[in-house]
Motif scaffolding. Structure first.
Motif, PDB file in Angstrom:
ATOM      1  N   THR A   1     -33.008 -97.625  27.262  1.00 14.95           N
ATOM      2  CA  THR A   1     -31.599 -98.007  27.239  1.00 14.95           C
ATOM      3  C   THR A   1     -30.707 -96.835  27.613  1.00 14.95           C
ATOM      4  OG1 THR A   1     -31.308 -97.475  24.902  1.00 14.95           O
ATOM      5  CG2 THR A   1     -31.949 -99.736  25.428  1.00 14.95           C
ATOM      6  N   PHE A   2     -29.525 -97.170  28.115  1.00 19.44           N
ATOM      7  CA  PHE A   2     -28.474 -96.189  28.394  1.00 19.44           C
ATOM      8  C   PHE A   2     -27.145 -96.910  28.281  1.00 19.44           C
ATOM      9  CE2 PHE A   2     -25.447 -94.219  31.329  1.00 19.44           C
ATOM     10  CZ  PHE A   2     -25.407 -92.933  30.791  1.00 19.44           C
ATOM     11  N   GLY A   3     -26.191 -96.274  27.634  1.00 16.25           N
ATOM     12  CA  GLY A   3     -24.888 -96.897  27.478  1.00 16.25           C
ATOM     13  C   GLY A   3     -23.754 -95.937  27.783  1.00 16.25           C
ATOM     14  N   LYS A   4     -22.588 -96.526  28.072  1.00  8.05           N
ATOM     15  CA  LYS A   4     -21.404 -95.738  28.412  1.00  8.05           C
ATOM     16  C   LYS A   4     -20.168 -96.582  28.185  1.00  8.05           C
ATOM     17  CE  LYS A   4     -19.226 -93.327  32.320  1.00  8.05           C
ATOM     18  NZ  LYS A   4     -18.064 -93.094  31.517  1.00  8.05           N
ATOM     19  N   THR A   5     -19.107 -95.960  27.687  1.00  6.90           N
ATOM     20  CA  THR A   5     -17.808 -96.617  27.605  1.00  6.90           C
ATOM     21  C   THR A   5     -17.115 -96.433  28.947  1.00  6.90           C
ATOM     22  OG1 THR A   5     -17.665 -96.224  25.232  1.00  6.90           O
ATOM     23  CG2 THR A   5     -15.595 -96.697  26.380  1.00  6.90           C
ATOM     24  N   ILE A   6     -16.628 -97.528  29.505  1.00  4.53           N
ATOM     25  CA  ILE A   6     -15.988 -97.504  30.817  1.00  4.53           C
ATOM     26  C   ILE A   6     -14.505 -97.208  30.639  1.00  4.53           C
ATOM     27  CG2 ILE A   6     -15.454 -98.836  32.905  1.00  4.53           C
ATOM     28  CD1 ILE A   6     -18.444 -98.142  32.543  1.00  4.53           C
ATOM     29  N   GLY A   7     -14.091 -96.067  31.164  1.00  5.52           N
ATOM     30  CA  GLY A   7     -12.704 -95.657  31.064  1.00  5.52           C
ATOM     31  C   GLY A   7     -11.943 -95.925  32.351  1.00  5.52           C
TER      32      GLY A   7
ATOM     33  N   ARG B   1      -6.791-105.943  34.463  1.00  8.34           N
ATOM     34  CA  ARG B   1      -7.775-105.271  35.318  1.00  8.34           C
ATOM     35  C   ARG B   1      -9.170-105.326  34.710  1.00  8.34           C
ATOM     36  NH1 ARG B   1      -6.545 -99.547  36.014  1.00  8.34           N
ATOM     37  NH2 ARG B   1      -5.729 -99.747  33.920  1.00  8.34           N
ATOM     38  N   ILE B   2     -10.151-105.380  35.595  1.00  8.84           N
ATOM     39  CA  ILE B   2     -11.554-105.292  35.190  1.00  8.84           C
ATOM     40  C   ILE B   2     -12.226-104.208  36.029  1.00  8.84           C
ATOM     41  CG2 ILE B   2     -11.728-107.680  34.391  1.00  8.84           C
ATOM     42  CD1 ILE B   2     -13.103-108.385  37.065  1.00  8.84           C
ATOM     43  N   ALA B   3     -13.322-103.697  35.521  1.00  2.00           N
ATOM     44  CA  ALA B   3     -14.092-102.687  36.247  1.00  2.00           C
ATOM     45  C   ALA B   3     -14.851-103.331  37.399  1.00  2.00           C
ATOM     46  CB  ALA B   3     -15.072-101.995  35.297  1.00  2.00           C
TER      47      ALA B   3
ATOM     48  N   GLY C   1     -12.425 -99.898  28.768  1.00  2.00           N
ATOM     49  CA  GLY C   1     -12.594 -99.685  27.339  1.00  2.00           C
ATOM     50  C   GLY C   1     -13.849-100.308  26.764  1.00  2.00           C
ATOM     51  N   ASP C   2     -14.503-101.187  27.526  1.00  2.00           N
ATOM     52  CA  ASP C   2     -15.767-101.769  27.062  1.00  2.00           C
ATOM     53  C   ASP C   2     -16.854-100.704  27.050  1.00  2.00           C
ATOM     54  OD1 ASP C   2     -14.722-104.322  26.804  1.00  2.00           O
ATOM     55  OD2 ASP C   2     -15.797-105.166  28.525  1.00  2.00           O
TER      56      ASP C   2
END
Length: 138
Positions: free
Chosen positions: A17-23, A55-57, A95-96
């Motif tokens: 697994t790998f995770g990140k908050t999208i800024g 807005r969305i990423a 922010g997700d």
């Protein structure tokens, strides 16, 4: 013990697994690198008029998280990322926190190929991107 695993040591069912908050900075950096300035990503006024209400990423940002996860899943060596199937299932909002889980589902020993199911979820457990990847590992 080393984190490097050989092809033979890797087992069907292994997960990475790998995770990140999208800024906001991630969205603008991606737009700058790719030239994708779709108003859905960079214009709050226009994006607020859509079904997403803001807005969305870029969907391909979640694919980038998959790429990082696949690098980790290879456990060292010199893997080659051969293919990726993607299905964008839900939007990623600024922010997700998104997390990719890559599960080894098949090995093709005669070709040194590893097939993974790749699933990206947000902080609420909603699948945002689903797919399958193949890497070549020696």
């Amino acid at each position: 013990m080393s984190d490097v695993l050989t092809y033979d040591e890797m087992k069907v069912g292994d997960k990475t697994t790998f995770g990140k908050t999208i800024g906001e900075c991630d969205v603008y950096a991606f737009a700058g690198v790719t030239g994708d300035f779709n108003p859905m990503h960079v214009n709050e006024v226009e994006a607020s008029k859509t079904m997403f209400k803001g807005r969305i990423a870029h969907g391909m940002l979640s694919a980038g998280i998959i790429s990082t996860t696949m690098t980790k899943a290879a456990h060292g060596g010199t893997p080659i990322y051969c293919s990726q199937e993607l299905k964008f299932k839900a939007p990623v909002h600024i922010g997700d926190t998104i997390t990719c889980t890559a599960e080894l589902i098949e090995k093709i020993p005669e070709k040194h190929r590893l097939i993974y199911r790749t699933v990206v979820t947000n902080q609420d457990g909603v699948v945002v991107t689903d797919g399958k990847a193949m890497i070549l590992k020696f």
